[in-house]
Design a protein around this motif. Sequence first.
Motif, mmCIF file in Angstrom:
data_model
loop_
_atom_site.group_PDB
_atom_site.id
_atom_site.type_symbol
_atom_site.label_atom_id
_atom_site.label_comp_id
_atom_site.label_asym_id
_atom_site.label_seq_id
_atom_site.Cartn_x
_atom_site.Cartn_y
_atom_site.Cartn_z
ATOM 1 N N ASN A 126 0.322 6.898 12.374
ATOM 2 C CA ASN A 126 1.067 7.939 11.673
ATOM 3 C C ASN A 126 1.484 7.450 10.290
ATOM 4 N N ALA A 127 1.982 6.223 10.218
ATOM 5 C CA ALA A 127 2.393 5.663 8.925
ATOM 6 C C ALA A 127 1.196 5.490 8.004
ATOM 7 N N LEU A 128 0.081 5.030 8.564
ATOM 8 C CA LEU A 128 -1.141 4.844 7.783
ATOM 9 C C LEU A 128 -1.627 6.174 7.217
ATOM 10 N N ALA A 129 -1.553 7.219 8.015
ATOM 11 C CA ALA A 129 -1.992 8.541 7.568
ATOM 12 C C ALA A 129 -1.130 9.062 6.422
ATOM 13 N N GLN A 130 0.123 8.600 6.334
ATOM 14 C CA GLN A 130 1.038 9.069 5.296
ATOM 15 C C GLN A 130 0.882 8.317 3.967
ATOM 16 N N LEU A 131 0.150 7.206 3.990
ATOM 17 C CA LEU A 131 -0.026 6.448 2.744
ATOM 18 C C LEU A 131 -0.882 7.221 1.753
ATOM 19 N N PRO A 132 -0.640 7.043 0.468
ATOM 20 C CA PRO A 132 -1.574 7.587 -0.516
ATOM 21 C C PRO A 132 -2.965 7.000 -0.266
ATOM 22 N N PRO A 133 -4.021 7.771 -0.474
ATOM 23 C CA PRO A 133 -5.380 7.307 -0.142
ATOM 24 C C PRO A 133 -5.747 5.949 -0.742
ATOM 25 N N GLU A 134 -5.336 5.681 -1.973
ATOM 26 C CA GLU A 134 -5.698 4.416 -2.619
ATOM 27 C C GLU A 134 -5.045 3.229 -1.915
ATOM 28 N N ARG A 139 -3.974 3.240 1.294
ATOM 29 C CA ARG A 139 -4.560 3.147 2.631
ATOM 30 C C ARG A 139 -5.900 2.430 2.571
ATOM 31 N N GLU A 140 -6.720 2.790 1.593
ATOM 32 C CA GLU A 140 -8.031 2.163 1.514
ATOM 33 C C GLU A 140 -7.928 0.677 1.188
ATOM 34 N N ALA A 141 -7.051 0.307 0.270
ATOM 35 C CA ALA A 141 -6.890 -1.114 -0.049
ATOM 36 C C ALA A 141 -6.474 -1.892 1.194
ATOM 37 N N PHE A 142 -5.524 -1.331 1.953
ATOM 38 C CA PHE A 142 -5.075 -1.998 3.179
ATOM 39 C C PHE A 142 -6.219 -2.124 4.178
ATOM 40 N N LEU A 143 -6.996 -1.059 4.357
ATOM 41 C CA LEU A 143 -8.081 -1.099 5.335
ATOM 42 C C LEU A 143 -9.217 -2.016 4.893
ATOM 43 N N LEU A 144 -9.482 -2.095 3.606
ATOM 44 C CA LEU A 144 -10.512 -3.029 3.138
ATOM 45 C C LEU A 144 -10.108 -4.461 3.442
ATOM 46 N N GLN A 145 -8.818 -4.760 3.340
ATOM 47 C CA GLN A 145 -8.384 -6.106 3.687
ATOM 48 C C GLN A 145 -8.351 -6.296 5.198
ATOM 49 N N ALA A 146 -7.835 -5.305 5.934
ATOM 50 C CA ALA A 146 -7.686 -5.442 7.382
ATOM 51 C C ALA A 146 -9.031 -5.418 8.100
ATOM 52 N N GLU A 147 -9.933 -4.552 7.679
ATOM 53 C CA GLU A 147 -11.213 -4.400 8.380
ATOM 54 C C GLU A 147 -12.303 -5.313 7.825
ATOM 55 N N GLU A 172 -4.625 -6.732 -10.487
ATOM 56 C CA GLU A 172 -3.195 -6.418 -10.392
ATOM 57 C C GLU A 172 -2.989 -5.069 -9.702
ATOM 58 N N THR A 173 -3.837 -4.092 -10.006
ATOM 59 C CA THR A 173 -3.740 -2.778 -9.352
ATOM 60 C C THR A 173 -4.028 -2.902 -7.865
ATOM 61 N N ALA A 174 -5.078 -3.648 -7.524
ATOM 62 C CA ALA A 174 -5.417 -3.846 -6.103
ATOM 63 C C ALA A 174 -4.274 -4.543 -5.375
ATOM 64 N N LYS A 175 -3.703 -5.555 -6.008
ATOM 65 C CA LYS A 175 -2.581 -6.289 -5.405
ATOM 66 C C LYS A 175 -1.379 -5.378 -5.204
ATOM 67 N N SER A 176 -1.088 -4.534 -6.198
ATOM 68 C CA SER A 176 0.030 -3.598 -6.085
ATOM 69 C C SER A 176 -0.196 -2.602 -4.955
ATOM 70 N N ARG A 177 -1.417 -2.092 -4.850
ATOM 71 C CA ARG A 177 -1.718 -1.135 -3.784
ATOM 72 C C ARG A 177 -1.510 -1.773 -2.409
ATOM 73 N N LEU A 178 -1.963 -3.003 -2.267
ATOM 74 C CA LEU A 178 -1.771 -3.704 -0.992
ATOM 75 C C LEU A 178 -0.289 -3.928 -0.714
#
Length: 198
Positions: A134-142, A144-152, A169-175
């Motif tokens: 539920n929390a993941l679904a609420q994240l802004p798409p950018e 969520r994708e940064a988190f999933l690219l690191q997690a998966e 820096e943008t990728a780090k901020s998104r994570l």
Amino acid sequence: MVDEQQPDEALMLAYARGHAAAFEPLYARHSQRLWRYFFRNTGNAALADDLAQDTWFAVVDAAPGYQPSAKFSTWAFTLAHHKLVDHWRRHKPHASLDEETGEGMALAETLFANSGFDPERLQGRKDIARALLNALAQLPPEQREAFLLQAEADMTVADIAAATHVTQETAKSRLRYARAKLRQALEAGDEEPQKVPA
């Protein structure tokens, strides 16, 4: 004969040279992670199937020109990112993640590794998975994708930046924002209800 114990990059080079059997271990190693990446970004199992299949077709199509300048998984998940972006450009996102799949436990472990927060304090594994999805679904798409690219995909910040065409820096901020929001949502679900004095 292909040695299935070879690193991904060697297998991909062998496949590019015409050894079809080299594709099987690559697919076995990465197919579930790619599918989960798509499912967790779209919340739709059938769509995840289609996007994952499209990504594997892209891997096959790109094989003749493959150069191991990065890990195979980074290269493959970059292709996956492009497939996802293409999909979102064609369709407006509207699905939410399925709460009952139990897909959130691996993400919870990734999110809270070495954080000092114990997600097992929530009521149960299903509750953790539901809360995280539920929390993941609420994240802004950018984010969520940064988190999933690191997690998966186990991508580094530099890899995520390259795959998504943003600065490091943008990728780090998104994570950072994604992790903070996910942690905050799960910790809020872990708060004990206060007892009202009689």
